[in-house]
Scaffold this motif. Structure first.
Motif, PDB file in Angstrom:
ATOM      1  N   ALA A   3     -18.767  12.066  46.320  1.00 41.22           N
ATOM      2  CA  ALA A   3     -17.738  12.578  45.428  1.00 41.22           C
ATOM      3  C   ALA A   3     -16.705  11.493  45.131  1.00 41.22           C
ATOM      4  O   ALA A   3     -16.399  10.659  45.985  1.00 41.22           O
ATOM      5  CB  ALA A   3     -17.068  13.786  46.064  1.00 41.22           C
ATOM      6  N   LYS A   4     -16.181  11.499  43.925  1.00 41.65           N
ATOM      7  CA  LYS A   4     -15.195  10.497  43.541  1.00 41.65           C
ATOM      8  C   LYS A   4     -13.827  10.836  44.138  1.00 41.65           C
ATOM      9  O   LYS A   4     -13.503  11.997  44.366  1.00 41.65           O
ATOM     10  CB  LYS A   4     -15.089  10.428  42.016  1.00 41.65           C
ATOM     11  N   HIS A   5     -13.034   9.793  44.369  1.00 36.80           N
ATOM     12  CA  HIS A   5     -11.644   9.994  44.755  1.00 36.80           C
ATOM     13  C   HIS A   5     -10.851  10.432  43.523  1.00 36.80           C
ATOM     14  O   HIS A   5     -11.016   9.880  42.433  1.00 36.80           O
ATOM     15  CB  HIS A   5     -11.053   8.712  45.324  1.00 36.80           C
ATOM     16  N   THR A   6      -9.979  11.395  43.717  1.00 38.17           N
ATOM     17  CA  THR A   6      -9.157  11.881  42.614  1.00 38.17           C
ATOM     18  C   THR A   6      -7.874  11.060  42.529  1.00 38.17           C
ATOM     19  O   THR A   6      -7.258  10.730  43.539  1.00 38.17           O
ATOM     20  CB  THR A   6      -8.815  13.358  42.804  1.00 38.17           C
ATOM     21  N   ILE A  68      -5.398   9.544  45.571  1.00 37.73           N
ATOM     22  CA  ILE A  68      -4.794   8.234  45.311  1.00 37.73           C
ATOM     23  C   ILE A  68      -3.752   8.382  44.210  1.00 37.73           C
ATOM     24  O   ILE A  68      -4.008   9.023  43.183  1.00 37.73           O
ATOM     25  CB  ILE A  68      -5.862   7.209  44.874  1.00 37.73           C
ATOM     26  N   VAL A  69      -2.589   7.775  44.418  1.00 37.01           N
ATOM     27  CA  VAL A  69      -1.549   7.758  43.399  1.00 37.01           C
ATOM     28  C   VAL A  69      -1.382   6.325  42.902  1.00 37.01           C
ATOM     29  O   VAL A  69      -1.139   5.408  43.695  1.00 37.01           O
ATOM     30  CB  VAL A  69      -0.214   8.280  43.946  1.00 37.01           C
ATOM     31  N   CYS A  70      -1.532   6.127  41.608  1.00 38.37           N
ATOM     32  CA  CYS A  70      -1.267   4.833  40.987  1.00 38.37           C
ATOM     33  C   CYS A  70       0.162   4.840  40.465  1.00 38.37           C
ATOM     34  O   CYS A  70       0.495   5.628  39.588  1.00 38.37           O
ATOM     35  CB  CYS A  70      -2.243   4.577  39.827  1.00 38.37           C
ATOM     36  N   LEU A  71       0.989   3.968  41.019  1.00 44.77           N
ATOM     37  CA  LEU A  71       2.397   3.888  40.631  1.00 44.77           C
ATOM     38  C   LEU A  71       2.578   2.690  39.716  1.00 44.77           C
ATOM     39  O   LEU A  71       2.910   1.588  40.152  1.00 44.77           O
ATOM     40  CB  LEU A  71       3.288   3.782  41.868  1.00 44.77           C
ATOM     41  N   PHE A 296     -10.737  -0.653  45.754  1.00 43.38           N
ATOM     42  CA  PHE A 296      -9.694   0.074  46.465  1.00 43.38           C
ATOM     43  C   PHE A 296     -10.231   1.380  47.026  1.00 43.38           C
ATOM     44  O   PHE A 296      -9.903   1.760  48.157  1.00 43.38           O
ATOM     45  CB  PHE A 296      -8.504   0.338  45.544  1.00 43.38           C
ATOM     46  N   ALA A 297     -11.061   2.067  46.258  1.00 43.11           N
ATOM     47  CA  ALA A 297     -11.665   3.307  46.762  1.00 43.11           C
ATOM     48  C   ALA A 297     -12.492   3.045  48.021  1.00 43.11           C
ATOM     49  O   ALA A 297     -12.506   3.852  48.947  1.00 43.11           O
ATOM     50  CB  ALA A 297     -12.529   3.946  45.678  1.00 43.11           C
ATOM     51  N   ALA A 298     -13.171   1.902  48.051  1.00 47.69           N
ATOM     52  CA  ALA A 298     -13.950   1.534  49.235  1.00 47.69           C
ATOM     53  C   ALA A 298     -13.029   1.295  50.442  1.00 47.69           C
ATOM     54  O   ALA A 298     -13.353   1.680  51.572  1.00 47.69           O
ATOM     55  CB  ALA A 298     -14.779   0.295  48.952  1.00 47.69           C
ATOM     56  N   ALA A 299     -11.870   0.677  50.198  1.00 43.46           N
ATOM     57  CA  ALA A 299     -10.906   0.460  51.280  1.00 43.46           C
ATOM     58  C   ALA A 299     -10.372   1.794  51.806  1.00 43.46           C
ATOM     59  O   ALA A 299     -10.183   1.966  53.015  1.00 43.46           O
ATOM     60  CB  ALA A 299      -9.752  -0.409  50.783  1.00 43.46           C
ATOM     61  N   VAL A 300     -10.136   2.730  50.904  1.00 45.82           N
ATOM     62  CA  VAL A 300      -9.704   4.066  51.304  1.00 45.82           C
ATOM     63  C   VAL A 300     -10.781   4.734  52.161  1.00 45.82           C
ATOM     64  O   VAL A 300     -10.503   5.332  53.211  1.00 45.82           O
ATOM     65  CB  VAL A 300      -9.378   4.926  50.072  1.00 45.82           C
TER      66      VAL A 300
END
Length: 303
Positions: A3-6, A68-71, A296-300
């Motif tokens: 599943a993808k990260h939201t 994940i929040v992109c600021l 970044f998703a992989a790091a998460v």
């Protein structure tokens, strides 16, 4: 496929314009919510990237379905948002400069560490196949390690906002742009910095900040980077709605074995050329296997 990260995006301005293509290409994340002080901008990018334009930051930070929040906001408003997002258990992706002061940076780092979330800062180096090519060349060692990194940047001062010129909100030309190349130089040197010498001047403009700044940073084992940026020249501004201006970039590197490295585009693609005593070697950058958002998703996922 897992599943993808939201993802929720706060800030739908000029920086998101540069990030939009990689967001669309990403295989590991899905944009679900977007917020901007300009609702029309949030709606426009919601149509482009998917997701829904929301009416407040709270609808993103307090939404348990968002990972994940992109600021993508100016540096002077970032600290409180990072602290809030970390406390809410969100992983955070933002951009440079992290903050206008070291105290703000420290507060953000501590908040992220206490919450045990991942936080990434996007620079020009991030997800850049050209910089990864340089890194591979120096790590292989056949032409030696990087000894001298020299870069000059010339472009017009920002006219699409006021905060970039405010030393208390952004810091001036070095913090606004040359910090990219400080990041690159440190990455490619691969050894600790030991000393820095900074200068700043005004040559042509009456700005709240200096129009010209430079840094010499020394590294262990006789390495040095000379980084210079100026807004003094009135170069072309193509569009004041965003960062769309004439840009002059002069760069070269030298290794401890005397190889001189330059870069440019050839028929084969982005090419690094090393020369010494009339002998030349060339390398061509290859596309990276994943976008910076997938990395970044992989790091998460892996912690």
């Amino acid at each position: 496929m897992a599943a993808k990260h939201t993802v929720g995006i706060v800030g739908c301005g000029d920086f998101l314009r540069w990030m939009a293509d990689d967001l669309q290409k990403s295989k590991k994340i899905a944009v679900t919510s977007l917020f901007d002080l300009n609702p029309k901008s949030a709606a426009r990018y919601a149509e482009k990237l998917g997701g829904t334009a929301v009416k407040s930051v709270n609808e993103i930070i307090e939404n348990p379905a968002i990972d994940i929040v992109c600021l993508f906001v100016p540096p002077w408003v970032r600290k409180d948002l990072v602290v809030r997002a970390a406390r809410a258990g969100k992983h955070i992706l933002t951009t440079k400069p992290l903050a206008p002061t070291s105290a703000d940076c420290t507060a953000m780092v501590r908040a992220v560490e206490r919450a045990d979330v991942r936080c990434g800062v996007i620079y020009r180096r991030t997800g850049n196949s050209a910089i990864e090519l340089y890194k591979q060349i120096f790590e292989r060692g056949s032409i030696g390690k990087l000894a001298l990194y020299k870069q000059d940047w010339l472009h017009h001062y920002p006219e699409w906002n006021t905060w970039a010129l405010d030393p208390k909100k952004n810091g001036g030309p070095f913090m606004d742009a040359m910090i990219h190349n400080l990041n690159i130089a440190r990455y490619l040197m691969g050894r600790p910095a030991v000393r820095a010498t900074f200068f700043a001047d005004n040559h042509a403009h009456k700005l709240p900040c200096y129009d010209t700044e430079g840094l010499k940073i020394d590294f262990q084992h006789s390495g040095a980077a000379h980084l210079f940026i100026t807004w003094a020249a009135d170069l072309a501004v193509f569009n004041t709605d965003g960062n769309n201006r004439e840009h002059i970039d002069k760069i070269y590197m030298v290794t401890d074995k005397g190889w001189y490295l330059t870069e440019g585009w050839t028929d084969a693609g982005f090419t690094v050329t090393a020369s010494r005593a009339g002998v030349k070697r060339q390398w061509v950058a290859k596309p990276l296997p994943q976008t910076l958002f997938d990395a970044f998703a992989a790091a998460v996922a892996t912690g």
